[in-house]
Motif scaffolding. Structure first.
Motif, PDB file in Angstrom:
ATOM      1  N   TRP A  48      44.273  40.068  14.595  1.00 18.28           N
ATOM      2  CA  TRP A  48      44.375  39.040  13.554  1.00 18.28           C
ATOM      3  C   TRP A  48      45.125  37.818  14.075  1.00 18.28           C
ATOM      4  O   TRP A  48      44.747  36.676  13.787  1.00 18.28           O
ATOM      5  CB  TRP A  48      45.095  39.606  12.326  1.00 18.28           C
ATOM      6  N   ALA A  49      46.184  38.049  14.833  1.00 19.43           N
ATOM      7  CA  ALA A  49      46.966  36.929  15.341  1.00 19.43           C
ATOM      8  C   ALA A  49      46.145  36.072  16.301  1.00 19.43           C
ATOM      9  O   ALA A  49      46.138  34.834  16.207  1.00 19.43           O
ATOM     10  CB  ALA A  49      48.230  37.437  16.035  1.00 19.43           C
ATOM     11  N   VAL A  50      45.435  36.703  17.220  1.00 13.68           N
ATOM     12  CA  VAL A  50      44.628  35.956  18.189  1.00 13.68           C
ATOM     13  C   VAL A  50      43.510  35.201  17.486  1.00 13.68           C
ATOM     14  O   VAL A  50      43.260  34.014  17.758  1.00 13.68           O
ATOM     15  CB  VAL A  50      44.056  36.909  19.259  1.00 13.68           C
ATOM     16  N   LEU A  72      47.803  37.692   8.719  1.00  9.91           N
ATOM     17  CA  LEU A  72      48.472  38.999   8.669  1.00  9.91           C
ATOM     18  C   LEU A  72      48.766  39.420   7.234  1.00  9.91           C
ATOM     19  O   LEU A  72      48.634  40.603   6.886  1.00  9.91           O
ATOM     20  CB  LEU A  72      49.773  38.944   9.476  1.00  9.91           C
ATOM     21  N   ALA A  73      49.145  38.460   6.381  1.00  5.67           N
ATOM     22  CA  ALA A  73      49.413  38.782   4.980  1.00  5.67           C
ATOM     23  C   ALA A  73      48.137  39.208   4.257  1.00  5.67           C
ATOM     24  O   ALA A  73      48.157  40.155   3.461  1.00  5.67           O
ATOM     25  CB  ALA A  73      50.035  37.568   4.283  1.00  5.67           C
ATOM     26  N   ALA A  74      47.023  38.519   4.540  1.00  8.68           N
ATOM     27  CA  ALA A  74      45.748  38.896   3.919  1.00  8.68           C
ATOM     28  C   ALA A  74      45.370  40.321   4.318  1.00  8.68           C
ATOM     29  O   ALA A  74      44.899  41.110   3.484  1.00  8.68           O
ATOM     30  CB  ALA A  74      44.653  37.914   4.320  1.00  8.68           C
ATOM     31  N   ASP A  75      45.600  40.661   5.583  1.00  9.54           N
ATOM     32  CA  ASP A  75      45.282  42.022   6.018  1.00  9.54           C
ATOM     33  C   ASP A  75      46.193  43.045   5.348  1.00  9.54           C
ATOM     34  O   ASP A  75      45.731  44.086   4.868  1.00  9.54           O
ATOM     35  CB  ASP A  75      45.413  42.120   7.538  1.00  9.54           C
ATOM     36  N   ALA A  76      47.492  42.752   5.310  1.00  6.98           N
ATOM     37  CA  ALA A  76      48.437  43.717   4.736  1.00  6.98           C
ATOM     38  C   ALA A  76      48.229  43.897   3.233  1.00  6.98           C
ATOM     39  O   ALA A  76      48.329  45.018   2.715  1.00  6.98           O
ATOM     40  CB  ALA A  76      49.866  43.257   5.025  1.00  6.98           C
TER      41      ALA A  76
END
Length: 293
Positions: A193-195, A78-82
């Motif tokens: 992303w989480a899954v 999630l951090a990489a995406d954000a």
């Protein structure tokens, strides 16, 4: 025939299960975001090392550390995406691809810095194989196959029985129509992303249990994961899962002795099977073998 089953088909099924979980995550990401995520293998290594940290710190088994590995990998994805991908979502696909390469390098460098370059393991020790007549199967292989099957069942229930899963499928089928009909795109992307992170973290722990841990372990199977996803039809999770199983079996069977005890391929060349499958699939059937999410 028993040697074929004990030493090639069962290890092939185990390797295929690991490939399937990784390829399913890749296909989910591509299906929802149209994004080939080249840091996926390094997320796998991160999950494996997160489990190692839990094993060393808490004194638990790697099986019990799987939820910790998954919980640690999700925030990284999630951090990489954000921080990176969300800012480049409207850029050319090549820009996102290169940014994912850079993200993977940063994750890998962090693992090298914290854990060092030396191979390590979970220290599980030797356990006798399970004997079913003349059939021999390592208990860790049995648990890996069962764990992959449970993960596949959980994903199936998520995609078919939940509102969030239906939103993910709608985004994969037609992103513009999904937006018009009120699908919360940002929430679907976060869930994807989480899954995908949970699946690849479990695959990393399984790979570490079956072999050894190195910071480059995930990158080493990245090509095979992409080959499996493309074989099954990139963007189609169930196609990626089946492609992973087929590819794992093909890799192991490629070294089966056919004539005078000589293997078809030397074991060192097994990884070339993934590249051959990838190229042949792109040439003969670029849409993949299977259809539908």
């Amino acid at each position: 025939m028993l040697d074929l089953v004990n030493f090639y088909l069962i290890p092939g099924l185990v390797l295929g299960a690991i490939y399937a979980m990784s390829a399913t995550g890749l296909s989910l990401i591509y299906g929802v975001m149209r994004f080939a995520h080249f840091a996926h293998g390094d997320l796998m290594a991160f999950g494996a090392y997160a489990a190692l940290a839990a094993v060393d710190t808490l004194g638990i088994s790697p099986w019990a550390a799987i939820p910790i590995a998954a919980a640690a990998t999700v925030p990284v994805a999630l951090a990489a995406d954000a921080l990176f991908y969300a800012r480049l979502r409207r850029s050319l696909p090549a820009v996102l691809l290169i940014s994912s390469f850079g993200t993977g390098l940063m994750i890998r460098a962090g693992l090298y810095f914290v854990f060092g370059p030396t191979q390590t393991g979970y220290g599980m020790g030797f356990t006798p194989p399970l004997l079913l007549g003349a059939l021999r199967i390592q208990m860790r292989h049995l648990w890996i196959i069962a764990g992959a099957a449970l993960a596949a069942l959980a994903l199936h229930l998520l995609l078919t029985r939940s509102r969030a899963g239906r939103a993910m499928r709608a985004m994969a089928d037609d992103p513009d129509l999904a937006r018009i009909t009120g699908v919360d795109v940002a929430q679907v992307i976060r869930l994807t992303w989480a899954v995908a992170a949970v699946l690849v973290a479990i695959a990393g722990v399984f790979l570490g249990i079956d072999t050894q841990l190195t910071p480059g372990m995930g990158f080493n199977v990245l090509l095979a994961s992409f080959a499996a996803a493309i074989l099954g039809g990139i963007g189609r999770p169930w196609g990626g899962a089946l492609g992973g199983l087929l590819l794992g079996m093909a890799e192991e069977l490629s070294s089966f002795p056919l004539i005078d005890g000589a293997p078809l391929l030397e074991p060192a060349y097994k990884t070339g099977v993934a590249f051959a499958v990838l190229v042949l699939t792109l040439i003969l059937r670029p849409q993949g073998l299977f259809r539908g999410m």
